[in-house]
Design an enzyme around this catalytic site. Structure first.
Site, PDB file in Angstrom:
ATOM      1  N   HIS A 396       0.419  -1.073  -0.279  1.00  0.00           N
ATOM      2  CA  HIS A 396       0.203  -0.245   0.176  1.00  0.00           C
ATOM      3  C   HIS A 396       0.478   1.071   0.077  1.00  0.00           C
ATOM      4  CE1 HIS A 396      -3.585   1.189   0.098  1.00  0.00           C
ATOM      5  NE2 HIS A 396      -4.841   1.240   0.850  1.00  0.00           N
ATOM      6  N   ASP A 400      -2.304   2.175  -4.774  1.00  0.00           N
ATOM      7  CA  ASP A 400      -3.582   2.524  -4.099  1.00  0.00           C
ATOM      8  C   ASP A 400      -4.768   1.251  -4.550  1.00  0.00           C
ATOM      9  OD1 ASP A 400      -2.666   5.001  -3.901  1.00  0.00           O
ATOM     10  OD2 ASP A 400      -3.083   5.518  -5.795  1.00  0.00           O
TER      11      ASP A 400
END
Length: 424
Positions: A396, A400
């Site tokens: 992450h 995204d």
């Protein structure tokens, strides 16, 4: 008679210390020139240490799992003649095994050849009683083999690293265990108070370190999507029937590799490595797909290089070749490094959902779960379809959530309409 001392060789690449993984000899053994004495492990590879002399082992310089400095005494061998140690016990410059003679192998902890059998707290013989909830160590292939043979793995004594059950252990169980049909039943219900301590060394230590490093450094998140693989499975069966005899059989994996390659054209941020120390993301045009492979000594990730330039059969052949090399301990260092994105599958044991751990410094890993037939509603009708989940994980810090979801949806669309895999 004299003493020949062998020092820990300089493996190169600026390495100052290595882990002693396993001895292939013990004190009192007679050895010959070029016989492998021990395996040592660097951060990247396993290295065989051969003997430069004939003689008798009189002392070992360390224990498996011990980290030893380059240049420290590895082993002492009694030889004919003066050896390389003076009578005063002050050694002359001791011969180190030339780096060229130290055979670099894959990162695999092999079973000792001449070392004494490990002490096991379980009863000796082909049959062993384990607790009902105790899961014996074994690869998926061994588990399937045991299932096919009708053997309970918890009754089989494992002779592999850390007590892992190997294919030959199943053979020994069948060959020897059948001589006393009541023994398995008696052993299965016997009370046990034993304990067994298993050092985490060699390959298992490297796996533990990499998994811990990955989960501590990357911001993992997972995304699971259901895919209808009925059409691609029909295409696979058709291609195997038509070309299997001449080109080889296709599994689902080369179709998945192809789907990843095509999807990455629109999502290049998934085919990347992240150097978190330098704070640099490197996106790569070449798609080097790591294929997670379970071996008898642990998880390995051989790499299908330039998957973007391979046909289905080319990918299938390379996946098969690399998997075999990894399981047999024959994969080279180059074949086990350099991946840009990883594909992991447990085959028929894939379960419904999994949460794969990233293969750092990569930022994406695609996990395959098992195929099941289920009733589905299509255009108001209930039909039986072959369904499979993809359980994938992403970093992450780099990827995204929306991009990850769209990437997996792209793979889903390609597999559900398999003709689009080949439309340019």
């Amino acid at each position: 008679m004299g003493t020949h001392v062998i020092k820990m060789p300089d493996i190169g690449e600026g390495i100052a210390e290595v882990e002693l993984s396993v001895w292939h000899v013990k004190v009192g053994d007679m050895v010959v020139e070029d016989q492998v004495l021990a395996d040592v492990m660097t951060d990247k590879a396993m290295v065989d240490i051969p003997s430069p002399v004939h003689g008798k082992v009189i002392a070992l310089g360390g224990q498996p799992g011990e980290v030893m400095a380059v240049g420290s005494v590895l082993i002492s061998i009694e030889v004919e003649g003066a050896g390389n140690v003076k009578a005063s016990a002050q050694p002359d410059p001791v011969e180190e095994v030339p780096v060229a003679a130290a055979k670099v192998e894959t990162v695999v902890e092999r079973k000792p050849v001449a070392a004494p059998a490990p002490k096991a707290a379980v009863c000796q013989g082909p049959m062993v009683a384990r607790e009902a909830d105790e899961r014996p160590l074994a690869s998926p292939a061994v588990r399937k083999h045991a299932l096919d043979l009708g053997i309970q793995l918890r009754l089989v004594r494992g002779t592999g690293p850390a007590g892992r059950v190997l294919h030959e252990d199943l053979d020994a169980y069948l060959a020897q265990g059948q001589s006393n049909a009541s023994a398995p039943v008696a052993a299965a219900y016997a009370q046990r108070t034993d304990e067994q301590q298993i050092p985490v060394i060699g390959m298992r230590r490297k796996i533990a370190q990499r998994m811990q490093d990955a989960t501590q450094r990357a911001a993992h998140f997972s995304y699971v999507e259901e895919i209808d693989v009925t059409a691609v499975e029909e295409l696979r069966a058709h291609l195997n029937e038509k070309h299997g005899a001449t080109r080889g059989k296709l599994t689902l994996l080369p179709f998945l590799v192809r789907a990843m390659v095509v999807a990455l054209r629109d999502f290049p941020q998934m085919n990347a490595r992240y150097d978190d120390e330098a704070q640099v993301i490197t996106r790569l045009g070449a798609v080097h797909v790591g294929v997670a492979t379970q071996s008898d000594v642990g998880l390995m990730v051989p790499v299908v290089r330039h998957a973007e330039a391979r046909s289905l059969w080319d990918s299938a052949s390379e996946i098969s070749r690399l998997a075999s090399a990894a399981r047999n301990g024959k994969a080279s260092r180059d074949e086990l490094s350099g991946s840009t994105i990883t594909l992991t599958s447990l085959g028929a044991l894939g379960g419904i959902v999994s949460t794969p751990v990233l293969n750092l410094p990569e930022v994406a890993i695609v996990g395959v779960n098992k195929i099941v037939e289920r009733p589905m509603v299509i255009k108001g009708q209930i039909v039986i379809r072959k369904m499979m989940n993809l359980s994938s994980s992403f970093d992450h810090r780099v990827v995204d959530g929306m991009d990850a979801a769209q990437f997996i949806q792209a793979i889903r669309g390609l597999l559900e309409q398999p003709a689009t895999l080949f439309v340019e």
